[in-house]
Design a protein around this motif. Sequence first.
Motif, PDB file in Angstrom:
ATOM      1  N   PRO A  28       0.827  -1.223   0.000  1.00  0.00           N
ATOM      2  CA  PRO A  28       0.000   0.000   0.000  1.00  0.00           C
ATOM      3  C   PRO A  28       0.851   1.259   0.000  1.00  0.00           C
ATOM      4  O   PRO A  28       1.804   1.377   0.766  1.00  0.00           O
ATOM      5  CB  PRO A  28      -0.816  -0.133   1.287  1.00  0.00           C
ATOM      6  N   LYS A  29       0.488   2.212  -0.850  1.00  0.00           N
ATOM      7  CA  LYS A  29       1.259   3.449  -0.971  1.00  0.00           C
ATOM      8  C   LYS A  29       1.197   4.307   0.297  1.00  0.00           C
ATOM      9  O   LYS A  29       2.047   5.171   0.497  1.00  0.00           O
ATOM     10  CB  LYS A  29       0.763   4.259  -2.173  1.00  0.00           C
ATOM     11  N   ASP A  30       0.202   4.061   1.139  1.00  0.00           N
ATOM     12  CA  ASP A  30       0.092   4.824   2.374  1.00  0.00           C
ATOM     13  C   ASP A  30       0.589   4.036   3.579  1.00  0.00           C
ATOM     14  O   ASP A  30       0.446   4.468   4.724  1.00  0.00           O
ATOM     15  CB  ASP A  30      -1.348   5.271   2.606  1.00  0.00           C
ATOM     16  N   GLY A  31       1.194   2.881   3.339  1.00  0.00           N
ATOM     17  CA  GLY A  31       1.734   2.086   4.439  1.00  0.00           C
ATOM     18  C   GLY A  31       3.090   2.600   4.879  1.00  0.00           C
ATOM     19  O   GLY A  31       3.723   3.417   4.192  1.00  0.00           O
ATOM     20  N   PRO A  32       3.581   2.143   6.031  1.00  0.00           N
ATOM     21  CA  PRO A  32       4.933   2.524   6.470  1.00  0.00           C
ATOM     22  C   PRO A  32       5.963   2.064   5.436  1.00  0.00           C
ATOM     23  O   PRO A  32       5.899   0.932   4.951  1.00  0.00           O
ATOM     24  CB  PRO A  32       5.098   1.774   7.795  1.00  0.00           C
ATOM     25  N   LEU A  33       6.894   2.947   5.110  1.00  0.00           N
ATOM     26  CA  LEU A  33       7.879   2.633   4.078  1.00  0.00           C
ATOM     27  C   LEU A  33       9.007   1.775   4.635  1.00  0.00           C
ATOM     28  O   LEU A  33       9.557   2.054   5.702  1.00  0.00           O
ATOM     29  CB  LEU A  33       8.463   3.921   3.498  1.00  0.00           C
ATOM     30  N   VAL A  34       9.343   0.724   3.894  1.00  0.00           N
ATOM     31  CA  VAL A  34      10.483  -0.130   4.201  1.00  0.00           C
ATOM     32  C   VAL A  34      11.347  -0.233   2.947  1.00  0.00           C
ATOM     33  O   VAL A  34      10.864  -0.629   1.886  1.00  0.00           O
ATOM     34  CB  VAL A  34      10.046  -1.539   4.638  1.00  0.00           C
ATOM     35  N   LEU A  35      12.617   0.141   3.059  1.00  0.00           N
ATOM     36  CA  LEU A  35      13.557   0.013   1.947  1.00  0.00           C
ATOM     37  C   LEU A  35      14.403  -1.233   2.143  1.00  0.00           C
ATOM     38  O   LEU A  35      14.967  -1.445   3.219  1.00  0.00           O
ATOM     39  CB  LEU A  35      14.458   1.238   1.848  1.00  0.00           C
TER      40      LEU A  35
END
Length: 290
Positions: A28-35
């Motif tokens: 999801p584009k609004d989820g917490p970002l993980v790289l």
Amino acid sequence: MVQAIDPRTTGIRLRANGITFHCIEAGPKDGPLVLLLHGFPEFWWGWRYQIEPLASAGFHVLAPDQRGYNLSDKPEGRRAYELDTLAKDVLALGEELGYSRYSLIGHDWGGLVAWWAASRHPELIERLIAINAPHPAIAGAYMRRHPSQMLKSSYIGFFQVPYLPEALLAANDHRVLRRALLRTSRAGTFSEQDLVEYRRAWSQPGALTGMLNWYRALPLKPPHRSPDKLRPPVLAIWGMRDRFLEFGLCEDSLALCANGQAQKVEMATHWVHLEEPERINRALIAFLKA
């Protein structure tokens, strides 16, 4: 059994820190970002068992080909691969996606970059997971105290030589690299199809030189001057049968952390996230959601 993402998954192009990155994006584009930051000699495919489980857990996942690798740009010269520059790549990718804070998961060289980014800009990093990857600040001192680790890392000296390493790694359809993956992992970790994907990435114009320039820039490493403990929570996952890196590197790295913990995987090698993906994915998701 965790299923690998399709290697033909369509990637996106992101402009960050002055170059263009090829990335796989999921969740999801609004989820917490993980790289997800891969190491040597991989590319985004090194996270084939992690991308979809993390996305299904609600995270916005970005797995870039790091600079010099596969389909991302390959700037010339070793100075383009200094640690500060590699860390700025990570921060710029997070900014490009519109996030002010995010988590990093790095393996091997990707873990070193994750450590460095978190040390330089802790205010931007929510959580850090390093998989068989030491903090760059302790690696040199550890090797000087432990000749056994210096011997395991002796290939780095060979990589400093111009031209010859590229010729060796490219010879016989990248035989040295293929054998290195197979020899240092548990049986069955890398399939024939996996090796096809890796050979395709290694064959990209300029890729071998770009990959090696990460090592060639090591003498340019800036000093680590932070007097404070690293603030973001850190999970260090370590396959205990790693033939490249000793567990002492993990212990010394965690000594730099205010809130760090280690998870040993006794029967796994350097490629622990590929050998035991179900266990590792559970650990990743639990830590990221804690």
